[in-house]
Design a protein around this motif. Sequence first.
Motif, PDB file in Angstrom:
ATOM      1  N   VAL A  99       0.843  -1.189   0.000  1.00  0.00           N
ATOM      2  CA  VAL A  99       0.000   0.000   0.000  1.00  0.00           C
ATOM      3  C   VAL A  99       0.886   1.248   0.000  1.00  0.00           C
ATOM      4  O   VAL A  99       1.755   1.411   0.850  1.00  0.00           O
ATOM      5  N   ILE A 100       0.642   2.102  -0.984  1.00  0.00           N
ATOM      6  CA  ILE A 100       1.491   3.277  -1.175  1.00  0.00           C
ATOM      7  C   ILE A 100       0.722   4.560  -0.919  1.00  0.00           C
ATOM      8  O   ILE A 100      -0.412   4.716  -1.350  1.00  0.00           O
ATOM      9  N   ARG A 101       1.363   5.461  -0.214  1.00  0.00           N
ATOM     10  CA  ARG A 101       0.832   6.819  -0.098  1.00  0.00           C
ATOM     11  C   ARG A 101       1.749   7.705  -0.945  1.00  0.00           C
ATOM     12  O   ARG A 101       2.958   7.761  -0.708  1.00  0.00           O
ATOM     13  N   GLU A 102       1.146   8.387  -1.926  1.00  0.00           N
ATOM     14  CA  GLU A 102       1.941   9.262  -2.770  1.00  0.00           C
ATOM     15  C   GLU A 102       1.953  10.642  -2.135  1.00  0.00           C
ATOM     16  O   GLU A 102       0.916  11.125  -1.676  1.00  0.00           O
ATOM     17  N   VAL A 103       3.125  11.273  -2.071  1.00  0.00           N
ATOM     18  CA  VAL A 103       3.196  12.634  -1.543  1.00  0.00           C
ATOM     19  C   VAL A 103       3.914  13.533  -2.538  1.00  0.00           C
ATOM     20  O   VAL A 103       5.067  13.291  -2.896  1.00  0.00           O
ATOM     21  N   ASP A 104       3.208  14.552  -3.000  1.00  0.00           N
ATOM     22  CA  ASP A 104       3.822  15.562  -3.846  1.00  0.00           C
ATOM     23  C   ASP A 104       4.393  16.610  -2.897  1.00  0.00           C
ATOM     24  O   ASP A 104       3.663  17.338  -2.236  1.00  0.00           O
ATOM     25  N   ALA A 105       5.720  16.650  -2.813  1.00  0.00           N
ATOM     26  CA  ALA A 105       6.345  17.577  -1.866  1.00  0.00           C
ATOM     27  C   ALA A 105       6.775  18.867  -2.553  1.00  0.00           C
ATOM     28  O   ALA A 105       7.535  19.649  -1.995  1.00  0.00           O
ATOM     29  N   GLY A 106       6.281  19.084  -3.781  1.00  0.00           N
ATOM     30  CA  GLY A 106       6.617  20.330  -4.474  1.00  0.00           C
ATOM     31  C   GLY A 106       6.926  20.120  -5.943  1.00  0.00           C
ATOM     32  O   GLY A 106       7.556  20.968  -6.574  1.00  0.00           O
ATOM     33  N   PHE A 116      -2.914   2.316  -3.999  1.00  0.00           N
ATOM     34  CA  PHE A 116      -2.628   3.631  -3.437  1.00  0.00           C
ATOM     35  C   PHE A 116      -3.688   3.971  -2.393  1.00  0.00           C
ATOM     36  O   PHE A 116      -4.873   3.719  -2.588  1.00  0.00           O
ATOM     37  N   THR A 117      -3.242   4.543  -1.293  1.00  0.00           N
ATOM     38  CA  THR A 117      -4.168   4.851  -0.221  1.00  0.00           C
ATOM     39  C   THR A 117      -4.234   6.360   0.004  1.00  0.00           C
ATOM     40  O   THR A 117      -3.285   7.089  -0.278  1.00  0.00           O
ATOM     41  N   ALA A 118      -5.369   6.788   0.545  1.00  0.00           N
ATOM     42  CA  ALA A 118      -5.528   8.207   0.822  1.00  0.00           C
ATOM     43  C   ALA A 118      -4.859   8.588   2.135  1.00  0.00           C
ATOM     44  O   ALA A 118      -4.535   9.738   2.360  1.00  0.00           O
ATOM     45  N   SER A 119      -4.645   7.609   3.011  1.00  0.00           N
ATOM     46  CA  SER A 119      -4.108   7.955   4.320  1.00  0.00           C
ATOM     47  C   SER A 119      -2.731   7.347   4.542  1.00  0.00           C
ATOM     48  O   SER A 119      -2.516   6.162   4.278  1.00  0.00           O
ATOM     49  N   PRO A 120      -1.800   8.135   5.054  1.00  0.00           N
ATOM     50  CA  PRO A 120      -0.476   7.590   5.348  1.00  0.00           C
ATOM     51  C   PRO A 120      -0.540   6.489   6.411  1.00  0.00           C
ATOM     52  O   PRO A 120       0.339   5.637   6.485  1.00  0.00           O
ATOM     53  N   PHE A 168      -2.291   3.939   6.589  1.00  0.00           N
ATOM     54  CA  PHE A 168      -2.426   2.593   6.039  1.00  0.00           C
ATOM     55  C   PHE A 168      -1.257   2.214   5.147  1.00  0.00           C
ATOM     56  O   PHE A 168      -1.261   1.166   4.518  1.00  0.00           O
ATOM     57  N   ALA A 169      -0.269   3.106   5.033  1.00  0.00           N
ATOM     58  CA  ALA A 169       0.736   2.920   3.984  1.00  0.00           C
ATOM     59  C   ALA A 169       1.939   2.101   4.443  1.00  0.00           C
ATOM     60  O   ALA A 169       2.380   2.185   5.587  1.00  0.00           O
ATOM     61  N   ASP A 170       2.455   1.263   3.509  1.00  0.00           N
ATOM     62  CA  ASP A 170       3.726   0.586   3.717  1.00  0.00           C
ATOM     63  C   ASP A 170       4.860   1.432   3.153  1.00  0.00           C
ATOM     64  O   ASP A 170       6.007   1.303   3.542  1.00  0.00           O
ATOM     65  N   MET A 171       4.498   2.232   2.157  1.00  0.00           N
ATOM     66  CA  MET A 171       5.533   2.962   1.424  1.00  0.00           C
ATOM     67  C   MET A 171       5.078   4.378   1.100  1.00  0.00           C
ATOM     68  O   MET A 171       3.917   4.600   0.771  1.00  0.00           O
ATOM     69  N   LEU A 172       6.003   5.327   1.214  1.00  0.00           N
ATOM     70  CA  LEU A 172       5.736   6.681   0.740  1.00  0.00           C
ATOM     71  C   LEU A 172       6.484   6.867  -0.570  1.00  0.00           C
ATOM     72  O   LEU A 172       7.680   6.586  -0.658  1.00  0.00           O
ATOM     73  N   LEU A 173       5.747   7.315  -1.566  1.00  0.00           N
ATOM     74  CA  LEU A 173       6.351   7.612  -2.865  1.00  0.00           C
ATOM     75  C   LEU A 173       6.367   9.129  -2.954  1.00  0.00           C
ATOM     76  O   LEU A 173       5.317   9.749  -3.088  1.00  0.00           O
ATOM     77  N   VAL A 174       7.538   9.723  -2.827  1.00  0.00           N
ATOM     78  CA  VAL A 174       7.598  11.176  -2.687  1.00  0.00           C
ATOM     79  C   VAL A 174       8.225  11.816  -3.926  1.00  0.00           C
ATOM     80  O   VAL A 174       9.309  11.434  -4.354  1.00  0.00           O
ATOM     81  N   THR A 175       7.520  12.818  -4.488  1.00  0.00           N
ATOM     82  CA  THR A 175       8.024  13.491  -5.689  1.00  0.00           C
ATOM     83  C   THR A 175       8.441  14.914  -5.376  1.00  0.00           C
ATOM     84  O   THR A 175       8.027  15.494  -4.374  1.00  0.00           O
ATOM     85  N   GLY A 176       9.214  15.464  -6.333  1.00  0.00           N
ATOM     86  CA  GLY A 176       9.494  16.895  -6.310  1.00  0.00           C
ATOM     87  C   GLY A 176      10.681  17.247  -5.470  1.00  0.00           C
ATOM     88  O   GLY A 176      11.095  16.480  -4.604  1.00  0.00           O
ATOM     89  N   PRO A 177      11.210  18.448  -5.703  1.00  0.00           N
ATOM     90  CA  PRO A 177      12.135  18.974  -4.718  1.00  0.00           C
ATOM     91  C   PRO A 177      11.245  19.267  -3.521  1.00  0.00           C
ATOM     92  O   PRO A 177      10.095  19.639  -3.699  1.00  0.00           O
ATOM     93  N   VAL A 178      11.707  19.083  -2.315  1.00  0.00           N
ATOM     94  CA  VAL A 178      10.851  19.402  -1.174  1.00  0.00           C
ATOM     95  C   VAL A 178      10.846  20.915  -1.011  1.00  0.00           C
ATOM     96  O   VAL A 178      11.878  21.520  -0.732  1.00  0.00           O
ATOM     97  N   SER A 179       9.686  21.512  -1.231  1.00  0.00           N
ATOM     98  CA  SER A 179       9.627  22.962  -1.111  1.00  0.00           C
ATOM     99  C   SER A 179       9.669  23.347   0.367  1.00  0.00           C
ATOM    100  O   SER A 179       9.272  22.558   1.231  1.00  0.00           O
TER     101      SER A 179
END
Lengths: 525, 172
Positions: B46-53, B79-83, B85-96
């Motif tokens: 289960v993945i939580r996607e995070v757009d960090a910028g 993909f899950t809406a809540s962190p 429930f997540a096994d993995m965070l998929l994080v994109t972007g430069p972290v703003s």
Amino acid sequence: MNNLSEQIAARFGADALRETGHFPDTVPLLSIPRDGFEDAAILMKKAGARLAAQWGVDETTMGRGFAVIACYAWESDYLLVRCETPRDDPTFPSLTKKYIPAFRFERQIESLMGLVPTGHVHSDHRPWIKFEDWPADAWPLRKLFDPAQKMPRVKGEYRWARARGEGVYEIPVGPVHAGIIEPGHFRFQAMGEDILNLEERLGYTHKGIEKRFEALSWKDGVRLAGRVSGDSTVAHALCYCRALEALCRFEPPPRALWLRAVLLERERIANHLGDIGAVANDAAFAFLLYQFSRLKETLLRLNRRLFGHRYLMDRVVPGGVAVDLAPEGTEAILAELDWLADEFERLITIYDLNPSLEDRVRTTGILSADLARDLGTVGFVARASGQPLDCRVQTPFPPYDRFPPSMTVLNSCDVHARVWIRVCEIRDSIRLIREFLATLPHGEISAELPSPSSCASGFAVVEGWRGEIVYWLQAGGEGGVNRCMIRDPSSVNWLGLEQAVLGNIVPDFPLCNKSFNQSYSGHDL
Amino acid sequence: MLRILHQIFRTGVVTEPLPEQVEAEVIMVGKRLEEAIRKRFSRSLVIREVDAGSCNGCELEIIAMNNPIYNCERFGISFTASPRFADMLLVTGPVSHNMEIALKRTYDATPDPKLVVAVGDCGINGGIFGESYASRGGVGSVIPVDAVIPGCPPAPADLLAGILAVVTAGNQ
Ligand code: SF4
């Protein structure tokens, strides 16, 4: 001289100075005294012009002070009105009383450039894009600001609009949203299921893009422009290039112009396909999401095969394009379009004949024509609310001047209208690409750009799939980048969303939002 | 309704098999992924996607990974809406700068053990946006990162391969 600039000239006489280093000639840059800045806005408002953009510029390294520029537009007319504001009194008359979107532009100018609007009706000096935990005197767009610094965090609190009363409650959403989308914060005031107010707070994806341009060469800048908003990479890169080419007074070879238009229309089709499916999905009709994403994926794969990138990043470059199209490529695109047109029409029939979908999208999320105009919205959002705006039609560059797009304008102003505009545009883009490919000129695909002369500036607008994108580039004393101003369509269209959801039920918000699908990154910069 | 059914039958199963080399790769990677997920995550990652910028380009490809052609769910990825429930965070972007706190909070809200994958050139080192007053650069400068997936943006097949690499790496 065009109509708007004539009116300014008639009112200000010798006080309105035309800047000579600004291009193209069809978009004059007029400097007027600071105390006449609001009068000019009153004049423009009377003339029916919209305020397309407003921004600050730091010219202190060019032997001047600061300046504020307002960009007005009326049909094919664009005019830039500039007023200077000295270093020791960096204020300027607010245009908010005349133009609603000015309050956002001005908050941004105050937050990032440190120029303070005066005579503001709402006195809304809350920071915008800049967050309340930034030091108050951090004005990144000023020349004295060191972009490499790690900003300290200070204490501060954002003052939200509040509603009080029995049964009124608040729903905060974000910045991390439920789906795979960009971050932003929405705060609803609701009663029962009805939305009383929506306040957006954006800026989470602010990456310092405008400042970053100033550290890059003109050539490298296009890569950054292509990453302002990843789904509009062609449109942003193209707008940057056209502003730079205007500044250098250079026109790329015809083949390059035609290929750019092919890429721009492919980007439009791909995004519209994805969004129609996504709107249907938010109305619980997942079938169309999967069907449309299948069509979109096919387009992306052909992009990769023919142009080397699924989203066409870095294919538009200053002076032309980076990749040519072989005759087999033309054949492949034409064959794909035949297939696509057929598949697309089947799906649209299904969309159109589905009563439960219709029930969700019709009369939902209405943005009235008056509001769409007063908020200065652009693109398909504006066209779905009765505003005939399309830069490809109104200020066409080749090959759009030879093959004018047909502009669809609808008046139902709802989610359905915003979807249907896209349906019409996909059909039209298919036609346009066929025409472009049938008349694709032979010859070079790019040429070397002359170096920009010092202190010159260039302006361009390009109709991306979301709508009008505006770039204004200014060379510094040494010929490098002094300022790169970007106005993504989202900067104005986000205002439309706040109004369109009022009176709707909270569960319809995702649907309304999706029908706008504005860019966070393009707005936050 | 008939039209819908007709379209469904006409379309058939688009997911696979497909002739091109990329597809062959997707299937191969997918099979191994499925196996690893079965063993290590009791059949579902289960993945939580995070757009960090990000510029949103990376999101487009992560969304594409869910389209019927790649259909990552068949390998056990959801993909899950809540962190929470997540096994993995998929994080994109430069972290703003403006997303740094939200990213840290999301990380803290994700239960241990968790995997963090930084996606895209920006997620690795800030990409073209670099490090500045507004950008912290790569994801690794804000939260611990287990693996990276380069590309601008990485294509869906690259994403699947990258996720496979991190899911199997822990095995050794
Ligand atoms: S890696 Fe490329 S596509 Fe991904 S966020 Fe960065 S610029 Fe956008």
